[in-house]
Design a protein around this motif. Structure first.
Motif, PDB file in Angstrom:
ATOM      1  N   SER A   1      32.230  32.505  75.988  1.00 23.81           N
ATOM      2  CA  SER A   1      31.304  33.646  76.005  1.00 23.81           C
ATOM      3  C   SER A   1      32.083  34.943  76.040  1.00 23.81           C
ATOM      4  O   SER A   1      33.086  35.037  76.756  1.00 23.81           O
ATOM      5  CB  SER A   1      30.406  33.585  77.243  1.00 23.81           C
ATOM      6  N   PRO A   2      31.653  35.937  75.275  1.00 21.62           N
ATOM      7  CA  PRO A   2      32.331  37.224  75.365  1.00 21.62           C
ATOM      8  C   PRO A   2      32.007  37.904  76.689  1.00 21.62           C
ATOM      9  O   PRO A   2      30.846  37.970  77.090  1.00 21.62           O
ATOM     10  CB  PRO A   2      31.759  38.014  74.176  1.00 21.62           C
ATOM     11  N   PHE A   3      33.037  38.369  77.385  1.00 19.35           N
ATOM     12  CA  PHE A   3      32.844  39.026  78.676  1.00 19.35           C
ATOM     13  C   PHE A   3      33.527  40.383  78.617  1.00 19.35           C
ATOM     14  O   PHE A   3      34.684  40.475  78.209  1.00 19.35           O
ATOM     15  CB  PHE A   3      33.450  38.163  79.787  1.00 19.35           C
ATOM     16  N   PRO A   4      32.841  41.474  78.993  1.00 20.55           N
ATOM     17  CA  PRO A   4      33.422  42.812  78.840  1.00 20.55           C
ATOM     18  C   PRO A   4      34.739  42.937  79.594  1.00 20.55           C
ATOM     19  O   PRO A   4      34.822  42.607  80.777  1.00 20.55           O
ATOM     20  CB  PRO A   4      32.366  43.725  79.444  1.00 20.55           C
ATOM     21  N   ALA A   5      35.767  43.423  78.884  1.00 25.47           N
ATOM     22  CA  ALA A   5      37.088  43.540  79.494  1.00 25.47           C
ATOM     23  C   ALA A   5      37.050  44.496  80.684  1.00 25.47           C
ATOM     24  O   ALA A   5      37.726  44.280  81.690  1.00 25.47           O
ATOM     25  CB  ALA A   5      38.084  44.029  78.447  1.00 25.47           C
TER      26      ALA A   5
ATOM     27  N   GLY B   1      24.793  44.533  75.741  1.00 26.93           N
ATOM     28  CA  GLY B   1      24.369  43.603  74.696  1.00 26.93           C
ATOM     29  C   GLY B   1      25.316  43.609  73.513  1.00 26.93           C
ATOM     30  O   GLY B   1      25.649  42.542  72.965  1.00 26.93           O
ATOM     31  N   GLU B   2      25.790  44.799  73.115  1.00 29.16           N
ATOM     32  CA  GLU B   2      26.727  44.889  71.997  1.00 29.16           C
ATOM     33  C   GLU B   2      28.054  44.208  72.361  1.00 29.16           C
ATOM     34  O   GLU B   2      28.586  43.412  71.601  1.00 29.16           O
ATOM     35  CB  GLU B   2      26.991  46.365  71.640  1.00 29.16           C
ATOM     36  N   THR B   3      28.556  44.554  73.563  1.00 28.42           N
ATOM     37  CA  THR B   3      29.842  43.986  73.975  1.00 28.42           C
ATOM     38  C   THR B   3      29.780  42.461  74.021  1.00 28.42           C
ATOM     39  O   THR B   3      30.714  41.772  73.631  1.00 28.42           O
ATOM     40  CB  THR B   3      30.228  44.517  75.367  1.00 28.42           C
ATOM     41  N   ARG B   4      28.664  41.954  74.492  1.00 29.48           N
ATOM     42  CA  ARG B   4      28.558  40.513  74.685  1.00 29.48           C
ATOM     43  C   ARG B   4      27.954  39.801  73.484  1.00 29.48           C
ATOM     44  O   ARG B   4      27.652  38.606  73.543  1.00 29.48           O
ATOM     45  CB  ARG B   4      27.702  40.211  75.922  1.00 29.48           C
ATOM     46  N   GLY B   5      27.738  40.556  72.406  1.00 34.51           N
ATOM     47  CA  GLY B   5      27.267  39.928  71.174  1.00 34.51           C
ATOM     48  C   GLY B   5      25.844  39.410  71.235  1.00 34.51           C
ATOM     49  O   GLY B   5      25.465  38.523  70.470  1.00 34.51           O
ATOM     50  N   LEU B   6      25.031  39.960  72.136  1.00 34.69           N
ATOM     51  CA  LEU B   6      23.648  39.463  72.257  1.00 34.69           C
ATOM     52  C   LEU B   6      22.845  39.707  70.989  1.00 34.69           C
ATOM     53  O   LEU B   6      22.009  38.896  70.605  1.00 34.69           O
ATOM     54  CB  LEU B   6      22.955  40.141  73.448  1.00 34.69           C
TER      55      LEU B   6
ATOM     56  N   GLY C   1      40.932  51.069  75.283  1.00 34.89           N
ATOM     57  CA  GLY C   1      41.738  49.876  75.488  1.00 34.89           C
ATOM     58  C   GLY C   1      40.943  48.713  76.044  1.00 34.89           C
ATOM     59  O   GLY C   1      41.326  47.557  75.908  1.00 34.89           O
ATOM     60  N   LEU C   2      39.804  49.019  76.680  1.00 31.67           N
ATOM     61  CA  LEU C   2      38.986  47.951  77.253  1.00 31.67           C
ATOM     62  C   LEU C   2      37.569  47.992  76.677  1.00 31.67           C
ATOM     63  O   LEU C   2      36.614  47.641  77.347  1.00 31.67           O
ATOM     64  CB  LEU C   2      38.929  48.088  78.778  1.00 31.67           C
TER      65      LEU C   2
END
Lengths: 626, 403
Positions: free
Chosen positions: A140-144, B243-248, A130-131
């Protein structure tokens, strides 16, 4: 700007992870006064158990992952209960810091058990269901999952605050923190309170490890990786202050997040720089309060030390004779091992001079040993001096380092002082590690071999016997000199010492210099024994080894460190060549010794055995009750 | 009540010392090899390594040993500490009478052992340590090294990476000698082919302590076109996940040292990175006959697949046997003479220990990472022979002290 916000959030997420582990340690220390080395082991066990539970639980039911984390923490709490009830409870009456030795034994045992149970490979757990993905924050993508962590830290802080402020149990714990004896006198079972506190601390450490599962690989060096940083957080925050621990964790997390942008190598030493600065400016940490004076007498010396009795001197004389003729019988390997043992005996004695005689605990004594080794090695390789001259550079550099570090350290007391010594030691280590052009970085300095006349194992053995043995005897003389007496007075009663005109700071600074110089002699010898110097002569494991030797022998004795060094070092050397599981065995032996000799080996002999031997001849034990 | 007098004490002490000194009796006829590695310090790599040399040892002794005598290995754990490694080395040489030393994983431990070997005039076959210094600026005539060094592996990767259009590069490496020298070697190798490159960011996380979130963010902030990674083990797992999660890694090329080794790739399972250019060990796909035989024997003996460490351990033991056989003696000088230029058959093919710098020409597999059946694998790989990435004997002369 966006980058700053994201990086700040990153810092907060790291801070939460660190806080979860640190708050448990802070509570345990605050209430029980135990420096719990095994806290990192609890953290590692939490991660491994969560890894093992997560797979089956996720197959069993949806959301099983979220069950695995608290279950792992509970399992660690049970392990904590076991440790407290079977081991720690037996040694509460032992001198201060002695429990540290027991928890160190646990660290060693857990390291090998983890290797046996989970194998050598790193384990990567599942991502949090889920996260898994990222949330878009300012583009910026930030880990949930990190957002969850950021929330979890303050939540635990709130829960603990309520627990300690709003519940009867919490009030009792706080009361026990202030005055154990009074709490016991009021009819509250202290042992149960302690067990509960230790279980809570272990639970939090286990939880801290378990929540790492979705972020990081689980591996067998996790315990040591976290433990020192956790201590830093606890001390920077102020001992026993949970809110302080959170504040310190945030400070470290955020400073690191921004620090590595400007100076990518900073994480090597950042925590210790922060700790050094905080302790110099605020000697009790950010939110620490002065310790309530403890009524417990277990930390004090109950009988003053006396010069050795005539009978014991004979034993020492015989021992010296045996050591002197040893090269006739022993091969070169054994002589080298004995040389190493004597070097560490001197090192342990110098630490004991600071801790036992001076009353100033040091968690960073490797600094002076290492400075001694580097001083000698640099004098030889950079200045081209021969061994005879270079050997003097070691203690000089070590004494200089001790003068500087001691200057700041003597303003503090207790664990704060010990942690400041650790901070300085780590900063010294980082310099040696990073300064490639001078120290060779982690590749060290090679070719530090003794002069031709001392190359043979026997010659070097005699050199060590002379220098280390002489050093140990000289240190002993200091204890009974006016300087040593003044130092002991400052340790036992600062007020009275001050009243009769003893300058406490001056005595303690000089104690640092003396202890540093002798540790430097040991380090200098060690460099020539090994022929090379690497940063690990400055590192924490060596400081810990020193502590183990002193405590094992007995803090309240003068012979203790020598015996402790011999027992520990010989065990290390010979067990390592007999078995793969030497850590497991040494851990068990240490725990057995701790339980059997709650005052250290020599302490036990002095208390129980020596009175039997000292009885004048003809004075036979009376039969029957008096 | 027992009262011990001085004489009794002295007698007891003497007896104890004598008992300790006597030690085990010298072996009748086996050739004793001293072996030291960081078994408790880095078990993920060193335990498969131990399996490797144990397999080779068993095979060599089945064939009748060397010089008609069986080989016997006396193995010690250094716990990753040079001081302990030296204690062990001293024990092996002075007490166990080994004819040579082999092993070592960490570079600093390798350097300490090499210096010890030179001081004690003992042959040392370094298996693992990757630092260039071991054979070059701190090289000595008693030390030989098997694995391809940092700069050889960096050069193998640079050869491919230089062909990419990417100009803006970032690096991330653990902050110690291995990481530092890998980055320096990669930059130098790239500079030879591509003077137009720009190095826009570097990150130096502390080994085993990477704070992956901020590290990834700092790299992304510099917006590089390609990334050179040296982190490994637990740090790598964390770096890859963040890196994967943040699209690096989206739209960026990644070059990564050692990541194709099963030791480091397999723990990542289904999250292994895809499309990275790596050095490694695709044991599942190597067709060479020598490797097939090794693979079958290994799986039969240990019921497990080999890691790169297993090959290194196996080849190191083969090298030791070959050197003693060629020397016809266990005399150190004769063994050094034999080792210089010797060709050793290994699972990766024949390998030469160069006379000029004592570096073996063992190569590495270079390829791209991919996912297959939920596991990381190497694809499009080729074996890069180490000989092609080593400096000439003349250049080496300038690198080594005293030529």
């Amino acid at each position: 700007m966006d980058f700053l916000v994201i990086q700040f959030l990153n810092g907060l997420a790291s801070a939460s992870a660190l806080f979860l582990v640190a708050c448990g340690l802070s509570i345990i220390f605050g209430v029980m006064r135990i420096v719990n080395f095994a806290h990192g082991s609890f953290y590692m066990l939490g991660a491994y158990i969560a890894y093992t539970l997560a797979g089956p639980l996720m197959d069993w039911m949806p959301g099983g992952f979220w069950l695995a984390l608290p279950l792992a923490a509970l399992a660690v709490a049970m392990i904590g209960a076991l440790v407290e009830i079977t081991l720690l409870r037996r040694i509460y009456r032992s001198p201060e810091l002695f429990q540290l030795l027991a928890t160190f034994g646990i660290v060693l045992i857990v390291q090998d058990l983890v290797l046996i149970l989970w194998g050598p490979q790193d384990r990567l757990g599942p991502r949090a269901p889920g996260l898994e993905g990222a949330v878009n924050i300012l583009g910026s993508p930030f880990p949930a999952y990190d957002l969850l962590l950021i929330g979890l830290g303050p939540l635990v802080l709130l829960g603990l605050t309520l627990l300690f402020r709003r519940t009867r149990w919490g009030v009792r714990v706080r009361a026990a923190t202030q005055d154990r004896e009074m709490v016991e006198a009021l009819g509250i079972r202290q042992d149960r309170l302690f067990t509960a506190v230790f279980i809570l601390g272990a639970f939090l450490a286990g939880l801290g490890g378990a929540v790492q599962l979705p972020r990081a690989a689980v591996h067998h060096a996790m315990d040591l990786e976290i433990i020192v940083e956790t201590f830093v957080v606890v001390v920077v925050g102020g001992l026993g202050s949970v809110a302080g621990a959170y504040l310190a964790a945030v400070l470290l997390g955020v400073l690191n997040a921004f620090g590595i942008v400007v100076f990518p190598q900073i994480s090597l030493v950042l925590a210790f720089l922060v700790m050094a600065v905080v302790l110099v400016v605020r000697p009790l940490g950010l939110l620490g309060r002065p310790e309530a004076a403890s009524r417990s007498t277990t930390g004090l010396w109950d009988t003053p030390i006396r010069p050795m009795a005539r009978g014991r001197r004979d034993i020492v004389f015989v021992l010296a004779l045996v050591l002197a003729v040893l090269p006739v019988f022993a091969g070169s390997y054994l002589l080298t091992v004995f040389s190493e043992v004597m070097i560490f005996a001197l090192f342990a004695c110098s630490l004991h001079f600071l801790m036992g005689v001076g009353g100033m605990g040091s968690f960073g004594h490797a600094a002076y040993f290492g400075l001694g080794a580097y001083g000698a090695a640099l004098a030889m390789t950079q200045l081209g001096l021969p061994m005879e001259a270079a050997a003097f550079a070691g203690p000089v550099l070590a004494a200089a380092g001790a003068l500087v570090f001691g200057w700041f350290c003597v303003r503090l007391t207790g664990v704060y002082l010990a942690m400041l010594t650790l901070a300085f030691a780590q900063i010294t280590w980082a310099i040696a590690f990073q300064w490639d052009s001078v120290t060779g970085g982690d590749n060290g300095i090679l070719g530090v071999w003794p002069s031709a006349w001392a190359t043979s194992a026997a010659a070097f053995y005699y050199l060590t016997l002379l220098v280390a043995g002489g050093g140990i005897l000289l240190l002993r003389q200091f204890v009974f000199a006016p300087f040593g007496m003044g130092l002991r007075a400052c340790r036992d009663s600062p007020l009275r010492a001050d009243a009769i005109g003893i300058d406490r700071a001056a005595h303690q600074r000089l104690a640092f210099v003396v202890a540093g110089a002798f540790a430097g002699i040991a380090g200098s010898l060690y460099a020539f024994l090994k022929g090379s110097v690497f940063p690990d002569v400055l590192a924490i494991p060596l400081s810990v080894d020193g502590l183990v030797m002193v405590l094992l022998g007995g803090l309240q004795t003068l012979t203790g460190p020598v015996v402790g060094a011999a027992v520990y070092k010989v065990m290390r050397v010979f067990l390592a060549s007999w078995t793969d599981y030497w850590r497991l065995i040494i851990g068990i032996v240490i725990i057995a010794l701790v339980v059997a000799f709650p005052r250290g080996i020599v302490g036990y002999i002095q208390q129980r055995i020596a009175p039997l031997l000292d009885r004048p001849e003809g004075d036979q034990p009376k039969a029957g009750p008096p | 009540m027992i009262i011990i007098d001085r004489r009794q004490l002295l007698l007891a002490g003497t007896a104890l010392a004598a008992a300790l000194a006597a030690g085990p009796a010298g072996a009748a006829e086996s050739i004793r090899i001293g072996e030291i590695n960081s078994y408790s310090g880095l078990p993920a790599f060193t335990l498969p390594y131990r399996n490797g040399w144990q397999l080779a040892l068993a095979q060599i002794n089945e064939r009748g040993g060397v010089l008609g005598r069986p080989l016997e290995v006396i193995s010690r754990d250094d716990g990753g500490k040079p001081g302990d490694a030296l204690t062990a080395a001293n024990e092996l040489v002075a007490r166990e009478n080994v004819v040579l030393l082999m092993g070592g994983f960490f570079s600093h431990v390798g350097l300490a052992l090499a210096d010890f070997a030179a001081q004690k005039r003992t042959l040392y076959i370094a298996a693992e340590p990757l630092t260039d210094a071991l054979v070059w600026e701190k090289g000595n005539r008693y030390t030989f090294r098997l694995r391809p060094s940092v700069s050889m592996q960096a050069a193998m990767l640079a050869e491919e990476a230089a062909k990419w259009p990417a100009k803006r590069w970032a690096t991330v490496a653990p902050n110690y000698e291995y990481g530092k020298s890998a980055v320096a070697a990669f930059k130098a190798a790239m500079a030879k082919k591509r003077p137009d490159l720009e190095w826009v960011a570097e990150q130096w996380p502390t080994q085993n302590k990477i704070d992956a979130g901020p590290t990834v963010q700092a790299l992304a902030q510099a917006n590089p076109e390609a990334i050179f990674n040296v982190t490994f083990g637990a740090d790598l797992a964390q770096f890859v996940r963040e890196g994967e999660t943040r699209g690096l890694f989206k739209g960026r090329e990644v070059v990564s040292l050692l990541t194709g080794e099963p030791e480091y790739l397999d723990p990542l399972k289904g999250e292994a990175p895809v499309g990275w250019l790596v050095t490694g060990y695709p044991w599942y796909a190597i067709e060479a006959t020598a490797h097939k035989a090794f693979l079958e024997a290994y799986q039969a003996k240990f019921n497990d697949y080999p890691r790169l460490g297993s090959v290194v351990g196996y080849a190191a033991m083969q090298a030791v046997a070959a050197i003693i056989a060629k020397a016809g003696s266990t005399d150190t000088e004769k063994m050094i003479a034999a080792a210089e230029g010797i060709v050793v058959e290994t699972p990766l093919g024949p390998v030469t220990f160069r006379a000029s710098d004592h570096q073996a020409t063992m190569g590495a597999y270079v390829g791209r990472t991919a996912l297959k059946d939920g596991k990381g694998v190497m694809v499009d790989w080729h074996y890069a022979d180490g000989a092609a990435y080593l400096p000439s004997p003349e250049e080496v002369k300038k690198l080594r002290p005293g030529g």
